[in-house]
Write a protein that holds these residues in place. Structure first.
Motif, PDB file in Angstrom:
ATOM      1  N   TYR A  23       0.843  -1.186   0.000  1.00 32.82           N
ATOM      2  CA  TYR A  23       0.000   0.000   0.000  1.00 32.82           C
ATOM      3  C   TYR A  23       0.879   1.237   0.000  1.00 32.82           C
ATOM      4  CZ  TYR A  23       1.040  -0.921   4.924  1.00 32.82           C
ATOM      5  OH  TYR A  23       1.674  -1.222   6.100  1.00 32.82           O
ATOM      6  N   SER A  24       0.258   2.388  -0.118  1.00 34.49           N
ATOM      7  CA  SER A  24       0.986   3.649  -0.192  1.00 34.49           C
ATOM      8  C   SER A  24       1.820   3.888   1.070  1.00 34.49           C
ATOM      9  CB  SER A  24      -0.015   4.799  -0.363  1.00 34.49           C
ATOM     10  OG  SER A  24       0.616   6.047  -0.219  1.00 34.49           O
ATOM     11  N   ILE A  61      -6.390   2.011  -6.918  1.00 35.43           N
ATOM     12  CA  ILE A  61      -6.242   3.120  -5.969  1.00 35.43           C
ATOM     13  C   ILE A  61      -6.852   2.764  -4.618  1.00 35.43           C
ATOM     14  CG2 ILE A  61      -6.888   5.494  -5.463  1.00 35.43           C
ATOM     15  CD1 ILE A  61      -4.632   5.205  -7.488  1.00 35.43           C
ATOM     16  N   HIS A  85      -3.210   1.301  -3.610  1.00 36.99           N
ATOM     17  CA  HIS A  85      -2.678   2.535  -3.033  1.00 36.99           C
ATOM     18  C   HIS A  85      -3.283   2.803  -1.652  1.00 36.99           C
ATOM     19  CE1 HIS A  85      -1.129   6.661  -3.086  1.00 36.99           C
ATOM     20  NE2 HIS A  85      -2.317   7.043  -2.662  1.00 36.99           N
ATOM     21  N   LYS A 129      -5.025  11.111  -8.910  1.00 32.89           N
ATOM     22  CA  LYS A 129      -6.155  10.226  -8.587  1.00 32.89           C
ATOM     23  C   LYS A 129      -7.499  10.862  -8.927  1.00 32.89           C
ATOM     24  CE  LYS A 129      -4.701   9.954  -4.311  1.00 32.89           C
ATOM     25  NZ  LYS A 129      -3.375  10.578  -4.377  1.00 32.89           N
ATOM     26  N   LEU A 144       2.469   6.806  -9.876  1.00 35.62           N
ATOM     27  CA  LEU A 144       2.017   6.617  -8.492  1.00 35.62           C
ATOM     28  C   LEU A 144       1.970   5.135  -8.149  1.00 35.62           C
ATOM     29  CD1 LEU A 144       0.717   7.803  -5.876  1.00 35.62           C
ATOM     30  CD2 LEU A 144      -1.493   7.501  -7.015  1.00 35.62           C
ATOM     31  N   LEU A 145       1.426   4.329  -9.056  1.00 40.83           N
ATOM     32  CA  LEU A 145       1.313   2.886  -8.815  1.00 40.83           C
ATOM     33  C   LEU A 145       2.690   2.238  -8.747  1.00 40.83           C
ATOM     34  CD1 LEU A 145      -1.629   2.182 -11.301  1.00 40.83           C
ATOM     35  CD2 LEU A 145      -1.774   2.470  -8.823  1.00 40.83           C
ATOM     36  N   ASP A 149       4.226   2.706  -5.441  1.00 39.12           N
ATOM     37  CA  ASP A 149       3.613   1.865  -4.409  1.00 39.12           C
ATOM     38  C   ASP A 149       3.901   0.379  -4.591  1.00 39.12           C
ATOM     39  OD1 ASP A 149       2.498   4.131  -3.276  1.00 39.12           O
ATOM     40  OD2 ASP A 149       0.574   3.904  -4.286  1.00 39.12           O
TER      41      ASP A 149
END
Length: 524
Positions: free
Chosen positions: A43-44, A176, A180, A363, A397-398, A401
């Motif tokens: 996860y983030s 997400i 995330h 997002k 972003l992915l 993570d």
């Protein structure tokens, strides 16, 4: 098979219709399985002190709302350092955090202990946090999607189920929320309930649902103009001094009541209200932060807007461009309030906000993706193409993570299911793309103009290959030392060009849509 009607009269029921229930259940089960499989990934901010990531932000909000009085939730103090994931979402999110915090405290008080629980990480806590996302999904989002798809005007129950499966397997939202880590399905679910209510003629109920969405995440402002224009148009159509006025008063009372209930703890003090608003709209952060696929970030490659324009000018410019981008669709929707136009306006307005507004996050493209999912059965190629691009735009972003494998897998599953069930890759004609009215208008002045199917297919294939190549390069290659952000910048720029194309496309099919009732609604 037979179905009983009044008395003892029976009428035959097709096998396909009888199988709709089991097929729907199977589709939901598959969607839940994919969601839980993604939740097994990191996860983030996992293991990345001192701030960790969005996972810790959500956990910290549970800690704050559980241990501090309501009036301290949005204020900086020794027990609530706003620089450490201070609460910056509306009250309904805070109440949701409080509920999750109570449950967490009953299971293990260490998970939400004030100050000492910062950065808490364990397998059991991860399981709990992932479960809260799934439960919210099952209660709010999934039932709304099922109800929406069950009312689609499709030629067969099988097509409804396949549309439902494509809707539920959209990878962006899954990655997400379950990768995330966020609760986007809550606000999007409330918004979808609002769309369903309006499509059934329940204006007050639709307004209530959207107020809940807006009070959960302020980014639902992306959808606010279409809701406002649609409802205003309905009131005008009914006569602004007659039934329309009564409808307007009923809607206004619903909105005021909904906001009043959500904001009750903060209405006793003007400073409380102002502080919450300051937290919800932090204009001091600037025009943009990370590499986001909107116009301002992409344009900064050629012109350093942040250096050339003052912050106030940047704010005014973004506001003006956003309003101008949303204006044409909103005007037409107000004049001709119908559900198809409403859905298209949701797409164009949300895209206008994403492309041109102030302080956009990557997002936020999910707010465009929801109404795009509603168009999967109507314009399958463009809707699927957009949904694939929206997921690709969040790749940096992915990747940060550790979700690249989940991204590739869910994207392939979605593409395969969409191609099999919707045959989107075959629907490239002017009629399939809903472009015939526009093309006919152009042919009045340019007789030789044609939208060639092979050209559309070529553009789609080139786009998919470009996204695949950038995905591979970003994961397998090391950028030059002098250009450390090369791949995120390329991904955001390519995605932005795609989004501009979609912005013009959806505006065209809405503005050239037949408003005389020849185009059918897609939901009954």
């Amino acid at each position: 098979m037979w179905r009983r009607r009044s008395g003892l009269t029976l009428r035959p029921v097709s096998w396909t219709a009888a199988m709709e229930g089991p097929m729907t259940a199977l589709s939901v089960l598959l969607a839940v399985t994919v969601r839980w499989a993604v939740s097994l990934y990191p996860y983030s901010g996992a293991g990345k002190p001192p701030m960790f990531g969005d996972y810790e932000a959500q956990r910290h909000w549970q800690e704050v709302t559980l241990n501090l009085p309501v009036k301290q939730w949005y204020f900086n103090s020794t027990d609530n350092d706003l620089l450490y994931w201070g609460l910056d979402y509306p009250p309904l999110t805070a109440y949701h955090s409080l509920l999750c915090g109570y449950i967490a405290h009953m299971i293990n008080a260490d998970w939400v202990a004030l100050n000492t629980s910062r950065g808490y990480e364990s397998l059991h806590h991860k399981l709990f946090m992932r479960a809260t996302v799934l439960v919210a999904d099952l209660i709010i989002y999934l039932p709304a999607v099922i109800l929406y798809c069950s009312h689609l005007q499709e030629p067969s129950p099988k097509r409804k189920v396949l549309s439902l499966l494509c809707f539920l397997l959209y990878p962006g939202l899954i990655l997400i929320d379950y990768g995330h880590f966020q609760y986007n399905s809550v606000s999007l679910g409330f918004a979808l309930w609002g769309i369903i209510a309006l499509s059934r003629g329940c204006e007050a109920l639709g307004s209530l649902a959207f107020c809940l969405a807006l009070n959960y995440k302020q980014m639902e402002l992306y959808h606010s103009l279409p809701f406002f224009c649609f409802l205003l148009g309905r009131c005008i159509k009914r006569g602004i001094t007659g039934r329309g006025l009564l409808l307007l008063l009923r809607i206004g009372g619903t909105v005021i009541g909904a906001f009043g209930l959500c904001w009750i703890p903060f209405l006793t003090d003007i400073e409380q209200i102002l502080q919450v608003l300051r937290r919800l709209f932090p204009v001091g952060r600037g025009l943009f932060e990370d590499k986001v696929a909107n116009v301002w970030c992409s344009l900064s490659l050629l012109l350093k807007i942040k250096s050339v324009l003052s912050p106030d000018t940047q704010l005014q410019l973004s506001f003006a461009c956003t309003a101008l981008g949303a204006l044409p669709s909103c005007i037409k929707l107000t004049a001709h309030p119908n559900i198809r136009g409403f859905t298209l306006t949701l797409v164009t307005c949300a895209l206008s906000f994403f492309l041109f507004s102030f302080q956009v996050h990557e997002k936020s493209i999910l707010l465009v993706s929801l109404p795009a999912c509603l168009l999967l059965s109507e314009v399958p190629l463009m809707a699927t193409w957009f949904l694939l691009t929206s997921t690709f735009s969040m790749l940096p972003l992915l990747q940060k993570d550790g979700l690249v494998t989940a991204y590739v897998t869910t994207t392939l599953i979605f593409s395969l299911v969409s191609a099999t069930s919707l045959s989107f890759h075959l629907k490239t004609s002017e009629d399939s793309l809903k472009m015939r009215p526009f093309c006919s208008s152009v042919r009045r002045y340019v007789p030789w103009f044609r939208l060639h199917e092979k050209l559309v297919k070529l553009a789609f294939c080139v786009s998919i290959l470009a996204m695949a190549a950038l995905t591979t390069a970003s994961c397998a290659l090391t950028p030059p030392p002098g250009l450390p952000d090369l791949f995120p910048v390329l991904i955001s720029a390519v995605s932005c060009l795609h989004f501009l194309m979609f912005f013009f496309y959806f505006n065209i099919i809405h503005l050239w849509d037949n408003v005389d009732g020849k185009s059918k609604k897609k939901i009954s």
